[in-house]
Design an enzyme around this catalytic site. Sequence first.
Site, short mmCIF file in Angstrom:
data_model
loop_
_atom_site.label_atom_id
_atom_site.label_comp_id
_atom_site.label_asym_id
_atom_site.label_seq_id
_atom_site.Cartn_x
_atom_site.Cartn_y
_atom_site.Cartn_z
N GLY A 49 -30.08 -26.47 19.66
CA GLY A 49 -30.23 -25.31 18.80
C GLY A 49 -28.92 -24.58 18.59
O GLY A 49 -28.57 -24.19 17.47
N ARG B 227 -21.54 -22.11 7.72
CA ARG B 227 -22.38 -21.11 8.40
C ARG B 227 -22.24 -21.17 9.92
O ARG B 227 -23.12 -20.72 10.66
CB ARG B 227 -23.85 -21.28 8.01
CG ARG B 227 -24.14 -20.94 6.55
CD ARG B 227 -25.58 -21.25 6.18
NE ARG B 227 -25.84 -20.83 4.79
CZ ARG B 227 -26.52 -19.73 4.46
NH1 ARG B 227 -26.99 -18.93 5.41
NH2 ARG B 227 -26.73 -19.43 3.19
N ARG C 182 -33.96 -33.78 19.13
CA ARG C 182 -33.69 -32.38 19.45
C ARG C 182 -33.60 -32.23 20.95
O ARG C 182 -34.43 -32.76 21.70
CB ARG C 182 -34.80 -31.49 18.89
CG ARG C 182 -34.88 -30.11 19.55
CD ARG C 182 -35.75 -29.13 18.80
NE ARG C 182 -36.42 -28.19 19.68
CZ ARG C 182 -35.83 -27.22 20.36
NH1 ARG C 182 -34.51 -27.09 20.32
NH2 ARG C 182 -36.53 -26.41 21.14
N ILE C 183 -32.58 -31.51 21.41
CA ILE C 183 -32.42 -31.23 22.84
C ILE C 183 -32.34 -29.72 23.00
O ILE C 183 -31.38 -29.10 22.55
CB ILE C 183 -31.19 -31.95 23.44
CG1 ILE C 183 -29.98 -31.84 22.50
CG2 ILE C 183 -31.50 -33.41 23.72
CD1 ILE C 183 -28.72 -32.50 23.06
N GLY C 184 -33.36 -29.14 23.61
CA GLY C 184 -33.41 -27.68 23.67
C GLY C 184 -34.08 -27.17 24.93
O GLY C 184 -34.31 -27.91 25.88
N SER C 185 -34.42 -25.90 24.90
CA SER C 185 -35.06 -25.26 26.05
C SER C 185 -36.48 -24.86 25.69
O SER C 185 -36.87 -24.84 24.52
CB SER C 185 -34.26 -24.02 26.48
OG SER C 185 -34.17 -23.10 25.41
N MET D 242 -39.77 -23.60 19.61
CA MET D 242 -39.83 -23.05 18.25
C MET D 242 -39.43 -24.02 17.13
O MET D 242 -39.26 -23.59 16.00
CB MET D 242 -38.95 -21.80 18.16
CG MET D 242 -39.37 -20.67 19.08
SD MET D 242 -38.42 -19.15 18.84
CE MET D 242 -39.06 -18.62 17.24
N GLU D 243 -39.28 -25.30 17.43
CA GLU D 243 -38.75 -26.19 16.40
C GLU D 243 -39.42 -27.56 16.24
O GLU D 243 -39.34 -28.18 15.17
CB GLU D 243 -37.25 -26.43 16.64
CG GLU D 243 -36.36 -25.24 16.38
CD GLU D 243 -36.17 -24.34 17.57
OE1 GLU D 243 -35.71 -23.21 17.40
OE2 GLU D 243 -36.51 -24.76 18.71
N ASP E 189 -37.44 -20.99 31.43
CA ASP E 189 -38.16 -19.84 31.98
C ASP E 189 -39.64 -20.20 32.04
O ASP E 189 -40.07 -21.19 31.45
CB ASP E 189 -37.94 -18.58 31.14
CG ASP E 189 -38.28 -18.79 29.69
OD1 ASP E 189 -39.40 -18.44 29.31
OD2 ASP E 189 -37.44 -19.31 28.92
#
EC number: 2.4.2.1
Length: 238
Positions: free
Chosen positions: A20, A43, A87-90, A182-183, A206
């Site tokens: 993200g 951006r 995608r690599i996220g939390s 969220m994605e 978390d």
Amino acid sequence: MTPHISAKKDDISKVVLMPGDPLRAKWIAEQFLDQAKLVNEVRGMFAYTGQYKSKTVTVMGHGMGIPSIGIYSYELMNFYEVETIIRIGSCGALAPQLKLKDLVIASKAWSESIYAKDMGVEIPEDKILFATSSLVELAKETAIKNKLDFHEGLVFCEDAFYQTRKDVISLAKEKNSLAVEMEAHALYANAILLKKKALTLLTVSDSLVTHEALSSELRQKSFKQMALLALEMTQKLI
């Protein structure tokens, strides 16, 4: 070139890893890619292409939320002919068995977002969209090979980070959602629409069960393991 990506078509690999945070894309490029080249900074959404174990890989940020990843993943798949996005996220844990730093392979995602519907993707009654099954299997095989524990299953993809509707979180738990992020739902919608491959890998940062949260230092360490897992997966995809 698109309104949001200035890279030349040949500058983008057929396999793209997407954190993200664009600064994490920069960090991955600096830490793990040889001959990394900045190919987009429109951006502030950095994209780098370089070599990982002699295979060409692109790492690009996708921003926060469904609309943002919806735009970037669509443009990559549709205009740059990217075949695979990981995608690599939390995520935040919803299931009690998930602990901080745990790895989640999001094989499916559900959401109340209308993004997929707006894109013309047929949504089942349960609103669940699936990751590409071959990528799910590859992620599990690669994790086992590298002795990484993981959880695999459903995640809840929400629109509002500061969610005030307690019934939504309760519903997510009733659906046996492992975690909230969220994605993923938008990414899977685009992959289904464009007949591409997509998967989301997540680190528990978390917990909505214990209300614990990782420190910034531990977040980075656990993110490193997930990034390396995704990079190792690329060796079988390119």
